[in-house]
Design a protein around this motif. Structure first.
Motif, short mmCIF file in Angstrom:
data_model
loop_
_atom_site.label_atom_id
_atom_site.label_comp_id
_atom_site.label_asym_id
_atom_site.label_seq_id
_atom_site.Cartn_x
_atom_site.Cartn_y
_atom_site.Cartn_z
N ASN A 124 -8.63 -1.07 38.18
CA ASN A 124 -10.06 -0.91 38.41
C ASN A 124 -10.43 -1.16 39.87
OD1 ASN A 124 -12.92 -2.21 38.63
ND2 ASN A 124 -12.95 -0.96 36.81
N ILE A 229 -6.93 5.02 30.33
CA ILE A 229 -6.98 4.69 31.76
C ILE A 229 -7.88 5.64 32.54
CG2 ILE A 229 -5.61 4.40 33.86
CD1 ILE A 229 -3.33 3.44 32.13
N THR A 230 -7.78 6.94 32.31
CA THR A 230 -8.61 7.85 33.12
C THR A 230 -9.45 8.81 32.30
OG1 THR A 230 -6.93 9.55 33.22
CG2 THR A 230 -6.89 7.90 34.96
N ARG A 231 -9.33 8.80 31.02
CA ARG A 231 -10.04 9.74 30.16
C ARG A 231 -9.76 11.19 30.55
NH1 ARG A 231 -13.21 7.04 26.96
NH2 ARG A 231 -13.97 9.03 26.21
N GLN A 233 -9.51 12.47 33.46
CA GLN A 233 -10.16 12.95 34.68
C GLN A 233 -9.20 12.87 35.85
OE1 GLN A 233 -13.82 13.79 34.91
NE2 GLN A 233 -13.26 14.13 32.79
N ASN A 234 -9.64 13.42 36.99
CA ASN A 234 -8.85 13.35 38.23
C ASN A 234 -7.45 13.93 38.07
OD1 ASN A 234 -10.83 12.35 39.75
ND2 ASN A 234 -9.97 10.32 40.05
N TYR A 244 -6.88 16.74 21.76
CA TYR A 244 -7.83 15.84 21.12
C TYR A 244 -9.26 16.20 21.51
CZ TYR A 244 -10.14 11.52 19.68
OH TYR A 244 -10.98 10.62 19.10
N MET A 248 -11.36 17.09 18.46
CA MET A 248 -12.19 16.00 17.97
C MET A 248 -13.51 15.86 18.70
SD MET A 248 -10.61 14.93 15.50
CE MET A 248 -9.03 14.96 14.75
N VAL A 249 -13.50 15.96 20.03
CA VAL A 249 -14.74 15.77 20.77
C VAL A 249 -15.60 17.02 20.64
CG1 VAL A 249 -15.77 15.28 22.99
CG2 VAL A 249 -13.60 14.22 22.38
N ASP B 95 -18.26 6.11 21.68
CA ASP B 95 -17.18 7.07 21.79
C ASP B 95 -17.37 8.18 20.76
OD1 ASP B 95 -15.05 7.99 23.07
OD2 ASP B 95 -13.56 6.82 21.98
N ASP B 96 -16.76 9.32 21.05
CA ASP B 96 -16.96 10.47 20.17
C ASP B 96 -16.19 10.32 18.87
OD1 ASP B 96 -18.40 12.29 22.15
OD2 ASP B 96 -16.67 11.57 23.24
N ASP B 217 -17.03 11.37 33.05
CA ASP B 217 -16.56 11.95 31.80
C ASP B 217 -17.59 11.74 30.69
OD1 ASP B 217 -14.85 13.15 29.88
OD2 ASP B 217 -14.35 11.15 29.17
N GLN B 218 -17.98 10.48 30.46
CA GLN B 218 -19.02 10.22 29.46
C GLN B 218 -20.38 10.34 30.15
OE1 GLN B 218 -17.59 6.40 28.06
NE2 GLN B 218 -16.89 7.35 26.17
N ALA B 269 -15.12 8.85 38.35
CA ALA B 269 -14.37 9.86 37.59
C ALA B 269 -13.56 9.23 36.48
CB ALA B 269 -13.46 10.63 38.53
N ILE B 271 -13.95 5.87 35.13
CA ILE B 271 -14.46 4.78 34.30
C ILE B 271 -15.15 5.35 33.06
CG2 ILE B 271 -14.74 3.12 36.15
CD1 ILE B 271 -17.70 3.85 36.24
N ARG B 415 -20.03 18.59 30.09
CA ARG B 415 -19.48 17.33 30.61
C ARG B 415 -18.34 17.59 31.57
NH1 ARG B 415 -18.23 13.73 25.44
NH2 ARG B 415 -16.82 12.71 26.89
#
Lengths: 285, 444
Positions: A124, A229-231, A233-234, A244, A248-249, B95-96, B217-218, B269, B271, B415
């Protein structure tokens, strides 16, 4: 032999039932769903090859594939490599083998999500352990999870998590090597590095092959490290998280299933290629 | 259609106004009797009643501010009905996975007896599939129960087919929460218009404070507010079904402008929402886009310094700068399977009535700072919650969140575009065009 058949069936049945319910049924259901356009859970219509056509024009999927391959490279080099080195080291000591075996195996037992949460707190930017350490030495904070580093940063826990598993496989394989080979080597005056590269590794080649296949298929399933950790991203989206997200989303189970089928085919092809490249005669002691 | 939505808007505002008045009156003089007295005494359970096991699924778990209040409401019920055991099944709404869990359960014959879930487009699937029962008749039969609700709160819970399937507990609003102390320390004005917002962003980021804590992201709240203030309530309400509203892309342009000024955390990006909330709660960030439910989770000193304003109108947008996101978005559903099960039906209905009684609603509203769906007085709310009611009462419009107006996959695409737009990989126009394409694919 004939009388055994009853028992063969009896012992195979539980495993076969479990495999059928949790592996084959979902697989064929995914195959079925991949030909449908779904919106949520209650609405679906047949679209033929539409989802598969979309696979080929999906840039995000291409990026996810490349990212997965990059992680796979790190896993093959470092996870398998470190496991092999550790196994050689532990195999050649006399005392404390059990201790090291337990210590190195330990991370495998911890859940991937827990490890990921731990690494979230390492990386973080504002609260993280690493940046706090840097602050102690008055060094500028580092954005550990930026575009360039994020995938490598995720690969570290990924590699660390499963090193112990392959280490145990290698160690077991090494303990199976009959000691006369080593005695002969000793008489010939071969020791140290040469003994490892010319004797130990060739003798456990079939196990290395198994481990490489496991590592390749295992990397295709990487999910929780990236997700936590990063969802994704990046530039860290991998096939597991992309599937997923789609299924799912976005609740598009049809396309998500198509991605899943793609992952299966991709994994099988990679494993076959790896096996072909490593083709060698089986060694029997 | 327009007439109906303006009716809804009027009633929501009236509702918020009532609460503001109620809270204002009761804020200073603390009511001595704790508020729990004077409510209906629960029916005494018959001796030797057969044991009943009920599963209640809700989002009152994890870090939810109303978790304990909800559990205590359940405990009250089991205390007066010793034959009932309740499984308090919860999952975080952050969360989704929560949507997936509910839909899987509803679709696979694993329905909870009572379900606390979104009202509106999100529920359409299982409502249309007949997995939950309309509550109109039950409400008509029990005047005391129905009378406990503010009529408008029930009106807002209607599905598109005109039936009420869910009974509400509390309403919510979203807005731009501001740490007043940080603003004062830097001699800044509250971000009530775009110029003040950008000035604040510039000043704060030069001083090493995170101006606006959001995750990319969220990015639900960021997108919701940016598009609402760019396209206005009517433009937002249209969704992407028909032609693309040219104002939508101005919302994305505004996000990029804020990013270029350094508005977001450096690690935005990667978090998630709870980490973004953490930054605000720790006083590291000066602003955050959140909903009324988040108030209870912040550190007390930060909470006391917080106020809330509508997200200002973005340059060139048609929003008034006084449009907010809010409503009565959730409620309790009674599953059809339970309704048809004679052994469970009456107990489940009794539990639903207990959980939505004025006393329970008061408890939950006190805990999470939401607008109560019953005419009860909520005391002891922090100033920011009162500011929130006041903001909602004065708002020019109250819209439901944007993700209830487009398909799930479209929202996923929107998103994903946030990061691409701020990185300059996509123009705002391309981002909206992409989303439109996904939306079209989702319609037969």
């Amino acid at each position: 032999m004939k009388g055994d058949r009853k028992y063969i069936w009896m012992f195979l049945l539980p495993a076969a039932v479990i495999m059928a319910i949790f592996l084959y049924y979902p697989f064929f259901k995914s195959l079925y769903l991949s030909f449908y356009r779904t919106t949520g859970f209650f609405d679906k219509r047949f679209v033929g090859w539409n989802n598969y056509e979309r696979l080929f024009s999906d840039e995000l999927l291409g990026a996810a594939t490349l990212n997965t391959l990059e992680v796979m490279l790190y896993v093959l080099v470092f996870q398998v490599g470190i496991a092999l080195v550790l196994a050689v080291l532990v195999d050649s000591i006399r005392k404390g083998k059990d201790f090291y075996r337990t210590v190195f195996f330990f991370p495998v037992v911890i859940s991937g999500t827990a490890i990921s949460l731990l690494f979230v707190l390492f990386y973080n930017y504002n609260f993280g352990l690493l940046n706090n350490l840097l602050a102690q030495f008055n060094i500028e904070k580092v954005l550990w999870l930026d575009q360039g580093n994020a995938l490598k940063a995720i690969s570290i826990p990924t590699v660390w998590h499963y090193v112990g598993f392959y280490f145990i496989l290698f160690l077991t394989a090494m303990s199976k090597i009959p000691s006369d080979y080593y005695e002969a080597a000793k008489l010939e005056g071969i020791s140290g590095l040469k003994k490892t590269t010319m004797l130990t590794i060739p003798l456990i080649m079939s196990d290395i092959k198994v481990v490489i296949t496991l590592a390749i298929t295992g990397t295709l399933k990487v999910f929780e490290f990236v997700w936590v950790i990063t969802r994704g991203q990046n530039g860290t989206e991998v096939l597991g998280t992309y599937m997923y997200k789609k299924a799912m989303v976005d609740q598009n189970f049809g396309y998500g299933s198509a991605v899943a089928i793609y992952m299966v085919i991709f994994g099988v092809v990679l494993a076959l290629v790896a096996n072909r490249l490593l083709k060698r005669d089986e060694i029997t002691y | 259609m327009l007439k109906r939505s303006s009716m809804i808007l009027m009633s929501v505002m009236l509702l918020f106004a009532t609460f503001l008045a109620a809270c204002g009156g009761g804020g200073t003089s603390s009511s001595g009797d704790g508020g729990d007295t004077g409510t209906e005494t629960p029916p005494v359970a018959e001796e030797n009643a057969p044991p009943v096991k009920l599963r209640v699924f809700s989002t009152f778990g994890g870090t939810d501010a109303a978790r304990e209040a909800f559990q205590s409401a359940l405990d009250e019920f089991t205390a007066s009905h010793p034959n009932v055991t309740i499984e308090n099944d919860t999952m975080s709404a952050n969360d989704d996975g929560f949507r997936t869990k509910v839909n899987t359960d509803m679709n696979s014959g694993n329905e909870p007896d009572l379900l606390f879930y979104f009202i509106g487009a999100d529920a359409e699937g299982f409502v249309n599939a007949g997995k939950v029962v309309p509550l109109n008749d039950l409400l008509e039969e029990d005047a005391e129960w129905k009378g406990g609700f503010i009529p408008d709160a029930l009106e807002l819970a209607r599905q598109e087919d005109g039936n009420i399937y869910a009974v509400p507990l509390t309403g919510f609003y979203e807005g731009l929460f501001v740490n007043k102390k940080i603003f004062e320390d830097h001699g800044l004005e509250l971000p009530t218009d775009w110029d003040k917002l950008t000035t604040a962003v510039k000043t704060l980021s030069e001083n090493g404070i995170i101006p606006l804590s959001v995750p990319f992201d969220q990015s639900h709240y960021l997108i919701e507010h940016a598009v609402l203030s760019a396209a206005g309530p009517e433009g937002q309400n249209k969704g992407l079904k028909d032609e693309v509203d040219p104002n939508w892309e101005k919302g994305y342009a505004a996000i990029k402008e804020l990013y270029d000024l350094g508005a977001f955390p450096k690690d935005a990006a990667t978090i998630d929402l709870s980490m973004a909330g953490n930054y605000y709660s720790e006083g590291l960030a000066a602003m955050i886009l959140e909903g009324s439910w988040a108030i209870g989770g912040w550190n007390e000193d930060v909470r006391d310094q917080t106020t809330v304003v509508p997200f200002p109108a973005v340059p060139g947008g048609v929003g008034s700068g006084n449009d907010i996101v809010g409503g009565f978005g959730t409620g309790f559903y009674l599953s059809k399977a339970t309704y048809d099960d004679a052994a469970k039906k009456d107990t489940a209905i009794a539990l639903m009535k207990h959980l939505t009684s004025p006393a329970s609603i008061q408890k939950i509203a006190t805990a999470n700072g939401g607008t109560p769906a019953a005419d009860v007085e909520v005391t002891g709310l922090p100033q920011v919650a009162l500011d929130g009611f006041s903001m909602a009462a004065k708002a020019a419009s109250i819209s439901s969140p944007i993700d209830s107006k487009v398909a799930q996959e479209t929202f996923g695409n929107l998103r994903a575009s946030v990061y691409a737009v701020i990185q300059g990989e996509k123009t705002p126009t391309e981002a909206i065009a992409d989303a439109k394409k996904v939306e079209d694919d989702n319609r037969p």
